[in-house]
Structure formats: C-alpha cells, structure tokens
Design an enzyme around this catalytic site. Structure first.
Site, PDB file in Angstrom:
ATOM      1  N   TYR A  40      49.684  28.061  48.885  1.00 17.58           N
ATOM      2  CA  TYR A  40      49.987  28.130  47.549  1.00 17.58           C
ATOM      3  C   TYR A  40      51.383  27.187  47.334  1.00 17.58           C
ATOM      4  CZ  TYR A  40      46.095  31.405  47.623  1.00 17.58           C
ATOM      5  OH  TYR A  40      44.816  32.062  47.180  1.00 17.58           O
ATOM      6  N   HIS A  64      43.133  31.742  55.989  1.00 18.48           N
ATOM      7  CA  HIS A  64      42.596  31.312  54.743  1.00 18.48           C
ATOM      8  C   HIS A  64      41.253  30.769  54.705  1.00 18.48           C
ATOM      9  CE1 HIS A  64      44.786  29.720  50.758  1.00 18.48           C
ATOM     10  NE2 HIS A  64      43.563  30.325  50.531  1.00 18.48           N
TER      11      HIS A  64
END
Length: 278
Positions: free
Chosen positions: A48, A110
């Site tokens: 992110y 992820h």
C-alpha cells in the site's frame, strides 16, 4: 467491539479499519474516530506504500489516547516483490520497524504468488515460530490455492484468510472451505463499495427500514452474524460511528438468506492484474 478466536487461541476483533492509500493527516483523523467508536483493529500492507505512515499514526494515537499496544490488533501483508526476493525473515523486520512494534498480530501473504507462495509460507511458518507474528494467513486466495498449500506439507495451518466478500460476492466455496478447516475470514470491500445495485437494492432497503438502520449497517451486521470480519475503509471520520453501531440488533435467518441472494459472483479485482499467473 467483540472478538473471534483464531484456531491458535489469538483473539481478533470482529471489525477492522482499512488504511490503504491514505496519508498521515487523513489516516490519523480516521484512526482517532475509529478508536473513539470502539474499533481496535487496523489493516495495512507493504504494497500500500504507507506501512510506515500507519506505524507513525498508531504511535501518535496511542500516545494521545492512552491506549496500549496490546489493545490494538495490527494486520499487515507481504507482497509479491518480497516473495520474489525470498528473504522473508528480513521482510518481517522491515514491517516491524515500519509499524514501530515488536510483533505483528496477523501477517498475511498478500497473494498466492505462483511459483513462490508455498516457499513463502514455509518461511512465514519460521517467523511465526519466532513469536514475531501472533498469527499467519493469506489474502486473495481461492480454494485451488488453499488446497495446493495444504497438500505441500505445511506445519502451521492458516489462521485467517482475507478476500473480497460482500452480498454480491458471497464466495460460498471459499467460506465453506475455511469453515471446514477452522480458518477465520476477513472480508475486504465488505460493503461492495456501495455501488448502485447495493444502494438501490429493494431487499436491502426493506431490511434497513425494518431495523431503522442504514444499508451499510445491515451489510456489516450480515458479516458479523456469519462470523466474517469486515475490513472497512472510509475517508469520512463520522462514518466510523455509523459503522460501529451494529451491535444492538440481529438479522433473522430469512433476512440473512435474502441478503445472500444478491450474490452475482461480482468482483472488483481481476487477480491477473495484481498477481500475474494467478
């Protein structure tokens, strides 16, 4: 907020604040509002681009509110680039430094990055055994990859998975598999980003009217009663109070079925974009 117990005994709050793509000031406003409303869990990820910012905000908010680190449940994730590099033990040190903490509550892979995810999991198991993370799991997984992982001779089972889950994508196959294997579920995009079919749903509106709640609150309650943990993103601090006000009513079995009937296998994310070869 209430909690659910992971298979290893770790207590995880049943609602989570998302932090993706937010900068310091915006994130601090959201986090302060969230903590005031009762939230105690935060989700971030290395990819992110703001993992260090999240750590700074947590540190500042803890100092200002008097909360303690052990009152906050932090989830972060290891990305594809870090899987390719392969130095997973080093990557957790980077996340610990970014988040200004000596442990992570939940560490997720992820993506089940092809050709890497099984090796990554074995290395994550070693980090888990070190105590630097309290629980481990995977995000964006489907049953095919879950099966491959469990057939690879792993020693630590998944404690939690996170994937896109909302009334328009109920993912019954993944949910059923996780329930069978005692794996907790975190649901991202839990409100389906309030797209038009959700906002204009006569089914959802009728249920909302019946309970004097908003459509968003009805969907969050649907998650909670099904023991899926919504990971909620908002840029409006006032929305945090609304999101937390879902513990004073119950949906009936019929209402739960009506909400699930909205399923269209609708997804925001094409896996091949974020995970080549998926």
């Amino acid at each position: 907020m209430k909690t659910i117990k992971l298979s290893n005994g770790v207590e995880m709050p049943n609602m989570v604040m998302a932090t993706n793509w937010m900068e310091y000031t915006q994130l601090k406003n959201i986090m302060v509002a969230g903590f005031s409303a009762g939230f105690r869990a935060i989700d971030t990820a290395r990819d992110y681009g703001n993992e260090a910012t999240v750590g700074k905000v947590i540190q500042d908010v803890i100092h200002e509110t008097g909360l303690k680190r052990d009152e906050i449940f932090i989830t972060t994730k290891i990305g594809n680039g870090q899987q390719r590099t392969g130095n997973i033990a080093h990557e957790i040190e980077i996340s610990l430094n970014n988040l200004r903490t000596d442990y992570i509550d939940l560490w997720l892979m992820h993506w089940p990055y092809p050709d890497y995810f099984i090796d990554t999991w074995h290395k994550m198991e070693e980090v888990y055994k070190s105590g630097k993370v309290k629980a481990i799991g995977m995000a964006n997984c489907n049953v095919r990859y879950l099966e491959k992982l469990y057939q690879a001779g792993i020693t630590i089972p998944l404690h939690c998975v996170q994937f896109e889950l909302h009334p328009m994508r109920t993912a019954e196959d993944i949910v059923s598999w996780c329930q069978k294997h005692d794996i907790a579920i975190q649901a991202y995009s839990p409100l389906c980003r309030m797209i038009e079919p959700i906002k204009k749903s006569s089914i959802l509106q009728a249920i909302a009217n019946r309970h004097s709640k908003t459509i968003g609150q009805i969907i969050l309650r649907w998650h909670i009663q099904q023991r899926t943990v919504p990971v909620i993103k908002t840029t409006n601090p006032n929305r945090m109070i609304e999101n937390s006000n879902v513990f004073d009513f119950n949906l009936s079995a019929d209402e739960l079925k009506q909400i699930s009937s909205l399923n269209q296998n609708y997804k925001f994310h094409l896996e091949s974009v974020c995970c080549p070869g998926y």
